[in-house]
Write an enzyme that holds these catalytic residues in place. Structure first.
Site, PDB file in Angstrom:
ATOM      1  N   GLU A   1       0.781  -1.230   0.000  1.00 11.76           N
ATOM      2  CA  GLU A   1       0.000   0.000   0.000  1.00 11.76           C
ATOM      3  C   GLU A   1       0.817   1.288   0.000  1.00 11.76           C
ATOM      4  O   GLU A   1       0.390   2.292  -0.564  1.00 11.76           O
ATOM      5  CB  GLU A   1      -0.933  -0.002   1.233  1.00 11.76           C
ATOM      6  CG  GLU A   1      -1.978  -1.092   1.217  1.00 11.76           C
ATOM      7  CD  GLU A   1      -3.017  -0.881   0.125  1.00 11.76           C
ATOM      8  OE1 GLU A   1      -3.347   0.281  -0.167  1.00 11.76           O
ATOM      9  OE2 GLU A   1      -3.491  -1.882  -0.449  1.00 11.76           O
TER      10      GLU A   1
ATOM     11  N   SER B   1     -42.536 -35.233  42.812  1.00 12.65           N
ATOM     12  CA  SER B   1     -42.044 -35.556  44.155  1.00 12.65           C
ATOM     13  C   SER B   1     -40.653 -35.023  44.437  1.00 12.65           C
ATOM     14  O   SER B   1     -40.206 -35.055  45.581  1.00 12.65           O
ATOM     15  CB  SER B   1     -42.056 -37.079  44.350  1.00 12.65           C
ATOM     16  OG  SER B   1     -43.389 -37.548  44.380  1.00 12.65           O
TER      17      SER B   1
END
Length: 818
Positions: A87, A480
């Site tokens: 770049e 239960s």
């Protein structure tokens, strides 16, 4: 001539000054509207939130932009070199604009004028930072001039390293990845420190146009661009020619990272954490905040929980026959493509989708679903196998039009074109067994009772099949398994494990409605101790006990334990007919396991923001003296547990001891085979719709239920002891392997006295049928025989009337059975 030259010089100078003035005015005009470049100092980009297990394993990542912010000091030199070469090779030398590069671009653009070719820009990295952060992407000269002005200003305000850091963390790489750290993970499943020269060069080639250099759609173009970057790195002296040639010889090697969750079997847990973070901080914090979340999940225990739960569900389901194929496809041509488009269960990797190619009396010939390449294309290859009649034995009972039919051969069950699930037989290359996704579901939670840390969570058979979390979202009757709450309330309020209650018929009248609860086996054992009542899960005794001490007290304890937020004070609720979740039940049992202290279940240990600051910590215990500056022979610091005491520690031990009896000789006796100190309770609801078991050691609480999502009977005789307890046992067998067999600690001051199992009175020396029972100071076995629930005239005693609301609760099917 001299005057003429002077004349033209004057005119030229005047024109130049006018042009310069015009340019200055134009630039000054543009400068007025420029954004404030100082915002770069406060740059906080959207960053990926990462969720980890307790051992650091990555569970999931959430992001709108998949980015991990990386300081420039953490970026390897070869990665910097790749981007500078691609770049802006003069980045560290120019003042923001590369004059040489700009001049070259102007010449190229003049040469290409009118050709239709796209103009080149020659932007430096500083200019790209100005554009990406502060400007639009408009292709205009005005935007380009603004970009240059800002580039000069940025260079004066920030260091080169800071500008490069902003650039490397902001740019878009495709595949939803932003920033070089996110791109390294997305494309190569590596950290930036692990990138090779070739990989770094490929990433550096992408900012120019990620889609133009797509690794699968435009592989040749991507390879060419990558090799150009490598050549630039060689030319700029970052790598040697030999290193460059070696890097260019490598393939692209892109292996995209899978999105979503990463830790196997953690999908339900991860989704629950995701919801909690959104609830606590909001969606933006999750998808942009860059949070680091350390959860309580133990991956090893999670795998054990998944396997135990899945095996239990499959065992139950296969006993009820085969319900048929997933779908049917055409196998007259290339069956690989249509089969490849059938979606399977990603989180059940042991299974594969297959299509029946031929069926006979001896078995099936099948074709396996083709695998997919990274690009998503189906690999056009045929892999075949077989399923013998023995390996699909459960399917010989198959369901046809809602009725179970017995088949004579595999050909009666499946035909060519049927898509099925199979699992490869161990030790074989081509032999498979038939599988089917169970209809029955369930949820499981494993928790540390001392901290509330959830170590494992199973929300169903497969998250890919159903995201509904049955551990936290399913509201079910605990049956239960709720009884220990009732008995805890009694033990905390004057009753003892040796208190005797009548186990006999009882009828409760409400207007024209009569409720006559029954024990699971339909019998009545007569007077028996509280211990016997919970070990044998006697409904009649529980109803009498709740009636004797009052349902308001039961409601208070149920809410204190966190089982319910609001429980109606109706007697049927004492048998577990109110709906709750597995998570809440496990939290309640944790209170009994830890000595009576309140527990706040937690899936998250710690949350840190993007800067590493802790913003949430689950452990709220204090520690005085932990941060002493020096050692002065002071006592060792201790963690101060400020948790509320919601149950007497002695009561907690008594109910634990009674539930040890459930495991040793009661409804959960199958678990006694483990030879461990385990307390627990079974649970089965009316019409056998749900089967529960919740149990614990001193350091681990595990609870689970099994049932259909749309409640219906599990079958005659289906109980918590027969269905849920074996799953619990399979889990504990593996989870506790290699750990010491720790006994429950007896609280100081508690008396252990031998009593008669039947009468609850103190046993004589050498008396048969005795048991050691725990009593609080000031209590002990009764001196005279007294039966709770026995009328003064010796009758069994009848309960009082019920309100209309309670009548409705009874008619809706509430009641714990076994």
């Amino acid at each position: 001539m001299i005057r003429l030259i002077g004349y033209f010089f004057g005119i030229g100078t005047t024109l130049a000054l006018l042009v310069a003035a015009g340019v200055a005015i134009y630039i000054g005009h543009l400068s007025k509207d420029l954004p404030d470049y100082e915002v770069l100092a406060k740059y906080e980009p959207p960053v990926t939130t990462r969720i980890h297990a307790s051992d650091g394993s990555l569970m999931a990542e959430y992001a709108r932009e998949r980015r991990l912010y990386l300081p420039i000091q953490a970026v390897p030199d070869r990665v910097k070199a790749a981007f500078l070469s691609a770049e802006d090779k003069n980045f560290y030398n120019h003042p923001g604009i590369d004059v040489t590069g700009l001049g070259r671009a102007v010449i190229v653009n003049l040469q290409n004028a009118g050709s239709g070719r796209r103009q080149v820009g020659a932007s430096t990295i500083t200019q790209q930072v100005a554009k990406n952060f502060l400007l639009t992407s408009d292709q205009t000269y005005e935007r380009k001039i603004k970009e240059m002005i800002l580039a000069f200003r940025i260079e004066q305000a920030y260091s080169k390293d800071r500008i490069l850091e902003l650039y490397l963390n902001e740019i878009f790489f495709g595949f939803g990845a932003y920033g070089v750290a996110g791109a390294a993970l997305t494309y190569f499943d590596k950290s930036v420190n692990e990138l090779t020269v070739a990989e770094a060069a490929y990433l550096a080639s992408l900012p120019k146009g990620p889609n133009n250099y797509h690794p699968f759609k435009h592989a040749d173009r991507a390879l060419e661009r990558r090799n150009w970057v490598i050549d630039q790195m060689v030319e700029n002296g970052y790598v040697t020619r030999e290193e460059g040639d070696k890097a260019k010889a490598e393939p692209l090697g892109v292996t995209p990272r899978r999105n979503g969750t990463y830790l196997f079997a953690g999908e339900y847990f991860t989704e629950e954490v995701r919801r909690q973070i959104i609830s606590r901080y909001g969606e933006n914090a999750l998808y942009e905040g860059g949070l680091s979340v350390r959860t309580t999940l133990d991956p090893k225990i999670q795998l054990i929980a998944r396997k135990a739960m899945q095996n239990g569900l499959l065992k139950y389901d296969t006993l009820r026959g085969y319900r048929g194929p997933v779908k049917n496809i055409d196998v007259s041509g290339d069956w690989g493509v249509p089969l490849g488009n059938v979606k399977g269960l990603e989180d059940v990797p042991e299974w594969s989708l297959a299509v029946v190619l031929d069926s006979s009396e001896t078995g099936l010939t099948i074709g396996l679903q083709p695998t997919r390449q990274v690009s998503g294309d189906i690999v056009k290859e045929r892999v075949e196998g077989t399923v013998s009649k023995e390996d699909m034995g459960f399917a010989m009972r198959h369901v046809v039009d809602g009725k179970t039919v017995k088949a004579k051969s595999p050909a009666d069950v499946l035909k060519p074109g049927d898509v099925i699930y199979v699992q490869k037989n161990e030790g074989s290359d081509s032999a498979y067994s038939l599988r089917q996704v169970p209809e029955v579901e369930g949820g499981l939670v494993a928790m540390d009772p001392h901290t509330g840390r959830v170590l494992a969570m199973v929300g169903g058979f497969s998250y890919a099949q159903s995201e509904f979390n049955r551990a936290t979202q399913a509201m079910r009757q605990p049956g239960s398994s709720f009884k220990p709450i009732v008995y805890s309330a009694a033990l905390d309020n004057g009753y003892t494990p040796a208190s005797v209650i009548m186990d006999g018929p009882i009828t409760i009248q409400s207007g024209n409605t009569t409720w006559t609860p029954k024990n699971y086996d339909g019998t009545a054992a007569g007077p028996a101790t509280l211990r016997s009542g919970i070990e044998k899960s006697r409904n009649l005794m529980t109803v009498r006990l709740a009636n004797d001490m009052g349902m308001k007290l039961v409601v208070e304890y149920a809410e204190r334990f966190g089982v319910y937020d609001h429980l109606a004070a109706y007697l049927p609720m004492a048998l577990g007919s109110g709906e709750t979740t597995v998570m809440r039940m496990v939290s309640a049992y944790s209170i009994m396991a830890n000595g009576g202290k309140s527990i706040k279940p937690s899936l998250i240990d710690r949350i840190q923001d993007r800067y590493g600051k802790t913003v949430f910590k689950q452990d709220e215990r204090g520690c005085e003296g932990c941060n002493a500056n020096e050692w002065k022979n002071q006592p060792e610091p201790e963690l101060v547990d400020n948790a509320e005491q919601v149950l007497d520690p002695m009561t907690a031990y008594q109910i634990t001891s009674m539930m040890e009896g459930v495991v040793q000789r009661g409804t959960g006796a199958t678990i006694a085979e483990l030879g461990r100190h385990i307390a627990g309770k079974t649970g089965t609801t009316n019409d056998e719709k749900d089967a529960w078991f919740i149990g614990y050691t001193p350091n681990l609480v595990v609870g689970l239920y099994m049932g259909y999502d749309t409640p219906r009977g599990l079958g005659k005789g289906a109980t918590g002891g027969g269905l849920a307890a074996p799953i619990f046992k399979d889990f504990m067998r593996v989870a506790l392997d290699g750990t010491p067999n720790v006994d429950f600690q007896v609280p100081e001051g508690m008396k252990l006295i031998a009593i008669n199992r039947k009468t609850g009175m103190k046993a004589g020396e050498g008396e048969a049928g005795t048991i050691i029972e725990a009593f609080k100071p000031g209590t002990g076995p009764a001196d005279s025989y007294w039966v709770i629930g026995m009328g003064a005239d010796g009758s069994n005693g009848a309960g009082g009337a019920l309100s209309p609301q309670a009548t409705q609760a009874i008619q809706s099917g509430g009641g714990g059975l076994y």
